[in-house]
Design a protein around this motif. Structure first.
Motif, PDB file in Angstrom:
ATOM      1  N   VAL A  54       0.701  -1.159  -0.003  1.00  0.00           N
ATOM      2  CA  VAL A  54       0.090  -0.070  -0.142  1.00  0.00           C
ATOM      3  C   VAL A  54       0.647   1.062  -0.063  1.00  0.00           C
ATOM      4  O   VAL A  54       0.984   1.951  -0.627  1.00  0.00           O
ATOM      5  N   VAL A  55       1.527   1.123   0.910  1.00  0.00           N
ATOM      6  CA  VAL A  55       2.951   2.730   0.911  1.00  0.00           C
ATOM      7  C   VAL A  55       3.392   2.635  -0.499  1.00  0.00           C
ATOM      8  O   VAL A  55       3.691   4.108  -0.933  1.00  0.00           O
ATOM      9  N   GLU A  56       4.150   1.485  -1.527  1.00  0.00           N
ATOM     10  CA  GLU A  56       4.466   2.102  -2.306  1.00  0.00           C
ATOM     11  C   GLU A  56       3.416   2.364  -3.306  1.00  0.00           C
ATOM     12  O   GLU A  56       4.450   2.796  -4.281  1.00  0.00           O
ATOM     13  N   GLN A  57       1.978   1.496  -3.377  1.00  0.00           N
ATOM     14  CA  GLN A  57       1.514   2.100  -4.348  1.00  0.00           C
ATOM     15  C   GLN A  57       0.874   3.277  -4.107  1.00  0.00           C
ATOM     16  O   GLN A  57       0.804   4.779  -5.642  1.00  0.00           O
ATOM     17  N   ILE A  58       0.761   3.835  -3.262  1.00  0.00           N
ATOM     18  CA  ILE A  58       0.714   5.176  -3.171  1.00  0.00           C
ATOM     19  C   ILE A  58       1.737   6.123  -3.134  1.00  0.00           C
ATOM     20  O   ILE A  58       1.557   7.668  -3.899  1.00  0.00           O
ATOM     21  N   GLU A  59       2.785   5.744  -2.742  1.00  0.00           N
ATOM     22  CA  GLU A  59       4.145   6.194  -2.891  1.00  0.00           C
ATOM     23  C   GLU A  59       4.290   6.509  -4.683  1.00  0.00           C
ATOM     24  O   GLU A  59       4.643   7.789  -5.354  1.00  0.00           O
ATOM     25  N   LYS A  60       4.205   5.728  -5.464  1.00  0.00           N
ATOM     26  CA  LYS A  60       4.229   6.018  -6.528  1.00  0.00           C
ATOM     27  C   LYS A  60       3.526   6.827  -7.637  1.00  0.00           C
ATOM     28  O   LYS A  60       3.727   7.463  -8.078  1.00  0.00           O
ATOM     29  N   ARG A  61       1.821   6.409  -6.775  1.00  0.00           N
ATOM     30  CA  ARG A  61       1.056   7.346  -7.416  1.00  0.00           C
ATOM     31  C   ARG A  61       1.401   8.980  -7.099  1.00  0.00           C
ATOM     32  O   ARG A  61       0.956   9.631  -7.844  1.00  0.00           O
ATOM     33  N   ILE A  62       2.512   9.064  -5.779  1.00  0.00           N
ATOM     34  CA  ILE A  62       2.286  10.661  -5.886  1.00  0.00           C
ATOM     35  C   ILE A  62       3.464  10.901  -6.846  1.00  0.00           C
ATOM     36  O   ILE A  62       3.290  12.211  -7.148  1.00  0.00           O
ATOM     37  N   CYS A  63       4.239   9.730  -6.692  1.00  0.00           N
ATOM     38  CA  CYS A  63       5.470  11.059  -7.723  1.00  0.00           C
ATOM     39  C   CYS A  63       4.957  10.702  -9.256  1.00  0.00           C
ATOM     40  O   CYS A  63       5.637  11.525  -9.718  1.00  0.00           O
ATOM     41  N   THR A  64       4.546   9.360  -9.546  1.00  0.00           N
ATOM     42  CA  THR A  64       3.478  10.032 -11.158  1.00  0.00           C
ATOM     43  C   THR A  64       3.180  11.254 -11.323  1.00  0.00           C
ATOM     44  O   THR A  64       3.022  11.826 -12.368  1.00  0.00           O
ATOM     45  N   ILE A  65       1.996  11.605 -10.307  1.00  0.00           N
ATOM     46  CA  ILE A  65       1.013  13.031 -10.074  1.00  0.00           C
ATOM     47  C   ILE A  65       2.126  14.594 -10.352  1.00  0.00           C
ATOM     48  O   ILE A  65       2.551  15.085 -11.525  1.00  0.00           O
ATOM     49  N   GLY A  68       4.917  14.190 -13.131  1.00  0.00           N
ATOM     50  CA  GLY A  68       4.136  13.519 -14.392  1.00  0.00           C
ATOM     51  C   GLY A  68       2.856  14.819 -14.986  1.00  0.00           C
ATOM     52  O   GLY A  68       3.483  15.840 -15.928  1.00  0.00           O
ATOM     53  N   ASP A  69       1.963  15.135 -14.636  1.00  0.00           N
ATOM     54  CA  ASP A  69       0.870  16.857 -14.197  1.00  0.00           C
ATOM     55  C   ASP A  69       1.019  17.415 -13.662  1.00  0.00           C
ATOM     56  O   ASP A  69       0.808  18.756 -14.033  1.00  0.00           O
ATOM     57  N   LEU A  70       1.922  17.742 -12.126  1.00  0.00           N
ATOM     58  CA  LEU A  70       2.819  18.981 -12.007  1.00  0.00           C
ATOM     59  C   LEU A  70       4.012  19.438 -12.476  1.00  0.00           C
ATOM     60  O   LEU A  70       5.082  20.200 -12.620  1.00  0.00           O
ATOM     61  N   GLY A  71       4.843  18.653 -13.523  1.00  0.00           N
ATOM     62  CA  GLY A  71       6.099  19.110 -14.481  1.00  0.00           C
ATOM     63  C   GLY A  71       7.460  18.874 -13.396  1.00  0.00           C
ATOM     64  O   GLY A  71       8.628  19.870 -13.883  1.00  0.00           O
TER      65      GLY A  71
END
Length: 346
Positions: A54-65, A68-71
Motif C-alpha cells: 500500500v505504501v509503495e503504491q501510494i508513493e508511486k502514484r504521488i510521484c507520478t502525479i 507527470g501532471d505537475l511537471g
C-alpha cells in the motif's frame, strides 16, 4: 572489518539505543495481550507484505502525479514514478507513523480476510469458489449480472498467490487513504529534499480522485443488495462456500445491520463466538450455521447443534443491535456503564 561495515554497526547500535526503552513494552505486549485473538506467522507476514504494498503504491502514484501532471523534474521522484523503487516504507515503519489505530484496524481486517480465504481453499477448490460468482453472470436480471462481473474484476486485482495478500488502492476507504497519504508525503519530502508545494498538491489530487466504489467491498455490497432485491433462490442463507467469501461477508453484513469489517473481525475471535451470535440472531438453520462455522474455522473448534440451538435468540438479537450502533456510541456506553471497572464508585 572494513569501514563500511563498522559504520553500519555503529549506526544500528545508535538506532537501537534510541529504541531500547521500548523493548520491555514489546515483550510485555507479547506476554500479556489484552485479548485472546491469535495472530499466526502467516498473518504477520501478510500484514507486512500488504502494508509495504500500500505504501509503495501510494508513493508511486504521488510521484507520478508530481513528475507527470505537475511537471517537477527530480531524479529520485522520477525514479519512484517510473520504477516504483520505494523510499518511504522503512522511514515510516521506524517512526511509528504506520501504527495509527485507523491503519492498524484496516490492516487487521485485510489480514484476517486473507486468512479466511486461505482456510476456504483447504475445503473447496479455487475453481469451485470462482463458480460461486460466475453463475450470477447469467442471472435473469441484467443489473445482477453486471454487478457480478464488477465484483469478479475487482477481485482479480487483489488476488495474490495462495495464502498471500494483495493490495489495491480502491479497497481503501477515504479515511484510510488519507491516513496513509500524508505521512508518505512527509517521508517523500524528507527523502528527496524537495520542499516545493507540488508534493502536497499531488497528494491532494490523489485523495480527491480516490474512488472506493471500485473496490471489492463496495462491489460485493452492491451485488448483495441486488440479489436480495431479486428474490428467488438467492434469498437463501449466506454461505461462504456457496457465495464465495467476499459476497458471503457482504450478505451477512447486510442482513445483520453490521459492517463487513465487523463480520471479518468476529471470525478472528475465540470460538468465533460473536459470529455465532450473529447467525443465531438471524435465525440461521442449525445445519447451515454449523456448516458456516466449519468452513471458516482455522483450528479444531467445533460448534455443536445443541450449543447453537440452546443459545437464546432474543439475547443474540439485542447484542447484534448494540454492535450495529456507531462505534463512538458503543465506546461511550461502555465507559459510562455502572459495570465498567473504571466507573465512579467502582
Amino acid at each position: 572489518m572494513d569501514r563500511s561495515k563498522h559504520n553500519d554497526i555503529v549506526r544500528r547500535a545508535s538506532a537501537m539505543a534510541d529504541k531500547a526503552s521500548f523493548v520491555a513494552d514489546d515483550f510485555a505486549q507479547a506476554l500479556f495481550p489484552k485479548t485472546e485473538v491469535i495472530f499466526n506467522d502467516r498473518m504477520r507476514s501478510n500484514a507486512q507484505q500488504y502494508l509495504r504494498s500500500v505504501v509503495e503504491q501510494i508513493e508511486k502514484r504521488i510521484c507520478t502525479i508530481v513528475t507527470g501532471d505537475l511537471g517537477v523534474s527530480h531524479d529520485l521522484l522520477l525514479g519512484i514514478a517510473q520504477r516504483g523503487n520505494g523510499q518511504s516504507f522503512a522511514m515510516l515503519e521506524q517512526s511509528g507513523l504506520l501504527k495509527t489505530s485507523e491503519i492498524v484496524r484496516h490492516l487487521f481486517v485485510k489480514t484476517q480476510q486473507s486468512e479466511l480465504a486461505a482456510r476456504l481453499l483447504q475445503k473447496i477448490s479455487q475453481e469451485d469458489l470462482e463458480s460461486t460468482l460466475t453463475r450470477h453472470l447469467d442471472h435473469a436480471d441484467p443489473a445482477v449480472a453486471k454487478a457480478a462481473m464488477g465484483l469478479l474484476v475487482a477481485q482479480s486485482k487483489t488476488t495474490g498467490a495462495t495464502g498471500e495478500i494483495a493490495a489495491s488502492l480502491a479497497d481503501l476507504s477515504p479515511e484510510i487513504a488519507y491516513a496513509f497519504a500524508w505521512p508518505i508525503t512527509a517521508a517523500l519530502v524528507r527523502r528527496s529534499g524537495f520542499s516545493g508545494p507540488q508534493l502536497q498538491q499531488a497528494t491532494e489530487r490523489l485523495l480527491a480522485a480516490h474512488d472506493e466504489s471500485a473496490g471489492v467491498a463496495r462491489k460485493a455490497e452492491r451485488l448483495a443488495q441486488l440479489l436480495d432485491q431479486s428474490g428467488g433462490e438467492n434469498i437463501s442463507v449466506p454461505h461462504p462456500m456457496r457465495d464465495g467469501l467476499t459476497l458471503f461477508i457482504a450478505r451477512l453484513a447486510r442482513q445483520s445491520g453490521l459492517t463487513s469489517d465487523q463480520i471479518v473481525a468476529f471470525t478472528a475471535e475465540p470460538d468465533m463466538a460473536r459470529l455465532v451470535v450473529v447467525m443465531r440472531a438471524a435465525d440461521f438453520p442449525v445445519q447451515e450455521a454449523l456448516s458456516i462455522f466449519a468452513a471458516l474455522d482455522g483450528g479444531d473448534h467445533i460448534l455443536t447443534g445443541a450449543t447453537y440451538g440452546e443459545t437464546d435468540r432474543d439475547r443474540c438479537q439485542t447484542l447484534v443491535t448494540r454492535w450495529a450502533s456507531p462505534e463512538a456510541f458503543q465506546n461511550a456506553e461502555r465507559l459510562l456503564s455502572d459495570d465498567f471497572p473504571g466507573s465512579p464508585g467502582k
